[in-house]
Write an enzyme that holds these catalytic residues in place. Structure first.
Site, PDB file in Angstrom:
ATOM      1  N   LYS A   1     -36.285  38.780  -3.286  1.00  0.00           N
ATOM      2  CA  LYS A   1     -37.066  39.847  -4.728  1.00  0.00           C
ATOM      3  C   LYS A   1     -37.672  41.147  -3.960  1.00  0.00           C
ATOM      4  CE  LYS A   1     -38.717  36.494  -7.901  1.00  0.00           C
ATOM      5  NZ  LYS A   1     -40.004  35.471  -8.449  1.00  0.00           N
TER       6      LYS A   1
ATOM      7  N   LYS B   1     -25.807  32.350 -10.491  1.00  0.00           N
ATOM      8  CA  LYS B   1     -26.312  31.799 -11.766  1.00  0.00           C
ATOM      9  C   LYS B   1     -27.051  33.186 -12.497  1.00  0.00           C
ATOM     10  CE  LYS B   1     -30.276  28.474 -12.786  1.00  0.00           C
ATOM     11  NZ  LYS B   1     -31.189  28.445 -11.823  1.00  0.00           N
TER      12      LYS B   1
ATOM     13  N   LYS C   1     -32.060  35.965 -17.335  1.00  0.00           N
ATOM     14  CA  LYS C   1     -32.515  36.669 -17.927  1.00  0.00           C
ATOM     15  C   LYS C   1     -33.000  37.978 -17.153  1.00  0.00           C
ATOM     16  CE  LYS C   1     -36.787  33.714 -17.453  1.00  0.00           C
ATOM     17  NZ  LYS C   1     -37.571  32.402 -18.591  1.00  0.00           N
TER      18      LYS C   1
END
Length: 330
Positions: free
Chosen positions: A113, A195, A198
């Protein structure tokens, strides 16, 4: 009785991967009479990155309705919203004060992140593992359902529990991971080496439980595969079709080997058409139940009951922790 605890962030709709990897294990565990479930909506974790206030409130309520639509049994489970039980914040700070900067900086998700968000990185991105540990340790959870990529988070929880126990005497139960072997890791429909997420910039990469049915079918039909046309499970050489076989098997409980035999003389188009119809049928059932709960007052009653149950247990734990650390007058 074993206590199983899990949480999911209300940062957008649940994907098919979230369902098969995180929610379905709960539904399966409910069949065990020796299991109690605690399910929380991790809204405090969601604000480690910027959130639209109204969208977040909407997502929290929709996530709760989706849990119920997916089959959460209220005779076996308690569902609550994380921020409505202040003990999470209280223990989170204690856990943060027992964590080390180095171990937090080594967390894979923090590093990922940090690379994506180059400006205005919140301290919460670094320190959310101690809060996650608090989420689990407050309730003496025996098992925590995790995907393979989340094992690091549970490991730091275990380390913090043992560190605190060694320093202040036995206080926390050290939790164990529960990993669903089949269907625990669903991959992107666009890049099957990653993976399903969303947060993917390409909406064709994932299917959410509230997707329009026809759009969901199109996503399956356009999913990336390979050029040889053989319907075989081979994650290394055929990651695309292997991912679709995993989804098919998980939704139908038909083994992958049986599916390989069933479609050995078929082609990708036929296989994808069948899978698209299976996904459509599954989503239709989920959405029908979701529409009931999202528009019914029962949802608030469920969340109120879960909040009260969680607070009753967590408040006793935080009082015990505070006494051992030396906080307060008593």
């Amino acid at each position: 009785m074993k206590r199983v605890l899990t949480g999911i962030q209300p940062s957008g709709h649940i994907t098919l991967g979230n369902y098969l990897g995180a929610i379905r294990p709960l539904i399966q565990l409910q069949q065990d009479d020796d299991v109690e479930l605690l399910v929380f909506i991790a809204d405090l974790h969601a604000i480690t990155v910027p959130q639209d206030r109204q969208a977040l409130k909407k997502n929290i309520k929709e996530l709760a309705a989706l849990y119920l639509a997916c089959g959460l049994d209220l005779n076996k489970a308690h569902m609550f919203i994380q921020s409505e039980v202040p003990c999470h914040n209280q223990l989170g700070w204690v856990m943060e004060c027992n964590s080390y900067i180095g171990e937090l900086e080594r967390m894979t998700q923090f590093k990922d992140k940090k690379q994506k968000q180059t400006e205005g990185i919140s301290a919460g991105l670094l320190t959310y593992p101690p809060l996650m540990a608090a989420d689990i340790l407050l309730y003496d959870a025996d098992l925590v359902p995790v995907g393979e990529d989340q094992k690091q988070h549970l490991e730091i929880t275990r380390n913090l529990a043992e560190r605190f126990n060694n320093k202040y005497s036995e206080t926390f139960k050290v939790p164990e991971p529960y990993i669903l072997k089949n269907g625990a890791r669903i991959m992107s429909l666009v890049d099957p080496t990653k993976k399903m997420s969303k947060s993917d910039a390409n909406p064709k990469a994932y299917i959410t439980l509230l997707d329009d049915i026809n759009i969901a079918k199109k996503k399956i039909k356009s999913a990336v595969t390979d050029s040889d046309g053989n319907i075989k499970y081979d994650v290394i050489n055929k990651p695309g079709i292997s991912n679709l076989l995993t989804i098919y098997s998980a939704l139908t409980n038909i083994s992958i080997s049986e599916l390989e035999t069933k479609y050995q003389d078929s082609n990708y188009q036929t296989f994808k058409e069948d899978l698209a119809n299976i996904v459509a049928c599954f989503l239709t059932k989920i959405q029908s139940k979701f529409n009931y709960y999202i528009n019914d007052s029962e949802l608030d009653l469920v969340l109120n009951s879960g909040r009260d149950y969680a607070y009753h247990y967590a408040s006793r734990k935080i009082q015990k922790v505070y006494r051992k650390v030396g906080l307060g007058r008593n």
